[in-house]
Scaffold this active site. Structure first.
Site, PDB file in Angstrom:
ATOM      1  N   CYS A   1     -24.087 -42.939 -27.194  1.00 41.57           N
ATOM      2  CA  CYS A   1     -22.643 -42.810 -26.985  1.00 41.57           C
ATOM      3  C   CYS A   1     -22.190 -41.427 -27.408  1.00 41.57           C
ATOM      4  O   CYS A   1     -22.150 -41.115 -28.602  1.00 41.57           O
ATOM      5  CB  CYS A   1     -21.902 -43.892 -27.778  1.00 41.57           C
ATOM      6  SG  CYS A   1     -20.098 -43.748 -27.707  1.00 41.57           S
TER       7      CYS A   1
ATOM      8  N   CYS B   1     -19.035 -41.386 -29.512  1.00 37.08           N
ATOM      9  CA  CYS B   1     -19.255 -41.851 -30.893  1.00 37.08           C
ATOM     10  C   CYS B   1     -19.978 -40.808 -31.740  1.00 37.08           C
ATOM     11  O   CYS B   1     -19.613 -40.575 -32.899  1.00 37.08           O
ATOM     12  CB  CYS B   1     -20.082 -43.136 -30.887  1.00 37.08           C
ATOM     13  SG  CYS B   1     -19.486 -44.444 -29.800  1.00 37.08           S
ATOM     14  N   ASP B   2     -21.019 -40.197 -31.191  1.00 38.08           N
ATOM     15  CA  ASP B   2     -21.953 -39.405 -31.995  1.00 38.08           C
ATOM     16  C   ASP B   2     -22.029 -37.931 -31.611  1.00 38.08           C
ATOM     17  O   ASP B   2     -22.772 -37.175 -32.243  1.00 38.08           O
ATOM     18  CB  ASP B   2     -23.354 -40.020 -31.901  1.00 38.08           C
ATOM     19  CG  ASP B   2     -23.369 -41.466 -32.365  1.00 38.08           C
ATOM     20  OD1 ASP B   2     -22.793 -41.740 -33.430  1.00 38.08           O
ATOM     21  OD2 ASP B   2     -23.948 -42.320 -31.670  1.00 38.08           O
TER      22      ASP B   2
END
Length: 306
Positions: free
Chosen positions: A134, A137-138
């Site tokens: 993701c 997300c990261d």
């Protein structure tokens, strides 16, 4: 007769525990059935930076624990059990589980969707150590670094766009000679100065020294193999919704449970929240919103049948 809950939530991710929180706070008897631990995919993210309220970010597992504890504060029960079969007809829903049968007047499916993996050795062990699924997300962990995106669909193109604004270099590896993503992504990616493409190729090996250091890539037309150094890998080859329980019982579309912004499914009293339902954006914040909406409509439904 066994205890009848006003609501049972299957899945202890952010959508599930938000539904439980709102429903329990409204005075409903609520249980969350989770087969592993709270958080779902969120718990695998070391640093969540895009959930409002945490200026310096928060560990995904810690955030999951907070959500679970908050729901429990208002009386929601957390039960470790794997749901094996659903009976959804009528006003009383029956769940067959590894811990026996449960009954509920409303049911919230928050079973999530899992990223499709490359299936390479050490892939699971390197999650959080260079392997990611993701970009939203990261991605921030790779500011100024070199990252690889595997895939050619909309999710891969969107991830590459996000990463192009963060990383020094983004390399897109795709099995074909052109992107499958919609045309709106093509020109921006082709024109981005720090985005490169490796066509007709696939990742064959993850190179590592405790953390990911590079990839072995094969050209699928010539068979030639090369080694590529990188700091991070983002696998963007689609997601697999966890909808086995719903097959033949709820309306599905491309594997996802059909439910609009009301979270109502094709069966009255059954709701779908988070990544498992048909929706445009799958993030923690949208799952949480779904949970609140599901609790609202569950209350309305209970008022009609009781």
């Amino acid at each position: 007769m066994e205890k009848v809950y006003d609501m049972i939530v299957i899945g202890g991710g952010p959508g599930g525990y938000t539904a439980a929180l709102y429903a329990a706070r409204a005075g409903l008897q609520v249980a969350v059935l989770e087969k592993l631990s709270a958080g779902g995919q969120m718990a695998l993210t070391n640093q969540v930076d895009n959930y409002p309220g945490f200026v310096n970010g928060i560990d995904g597992f810690e955030l999951a624990e907070h959500m679970e504890a908050q729901a429990q504060r208002f009386g929601a029960e957390s039960i470790l059990a794997e749901v094996e079969e659903l009976e959804l007809e009528g006003n009383l829903k029956k769940l067959r589980t590894s811990e026996g049968d449960f009954f509920a007047r409303t049911l919230v499916l928050a079973t999530g969707a899992n990223p499709r993996k490359l299936g390479l050795p050490r892939e699971d062990a390197l999650v959080g150590r260079g392997v990611n699924y993701c970009a939203a997300c990261d991605g921030m962990r790779y500011r100024g670094k070199t990252v690889v995106v595997v895939g050619g669909g909309n999710s891969a193109a969107a991830d590459a766009m996000v990463l192009s604004r963060i990383a020094k270099k983004v390399i897109v590896i795709h099995r074909r000679d052109t992107l499958r993503a919609t045309k709106v992504y093509h020109d921006p990616l082709m024109q981005a100065p720090n985005v490169e493409f490796i066509w007709n190729s696939a990742v064959k090996e993850l190179l590592h020294d405790g953390v990911l250091t590079g990839l072995r890539v094969e050209n699928l037309q010539t068979g030639e193999e090369t080694q590529l150094s990188c700091d991070g890998l983002f696998v963007s080859i689609g997601r697999a919704p966890a909808t086995a329980l719903a097959e033949g019982k709820l309306k599905l579309e491309k594997g996802y449970i059909v439910a609009d912004e009301s979270t109502k499914t094709s069966v009255p009293g059954v709701f779908a929240v988070g990544d498992v339902r048909t929706k445009a954006v799958r993030q923690i914040v949208t799952a949480v919103a779904d949970g609140a909406v599901a609790a609202h409509y569950a209350e309305e439904y209970l008022a009609e049948i009781l």
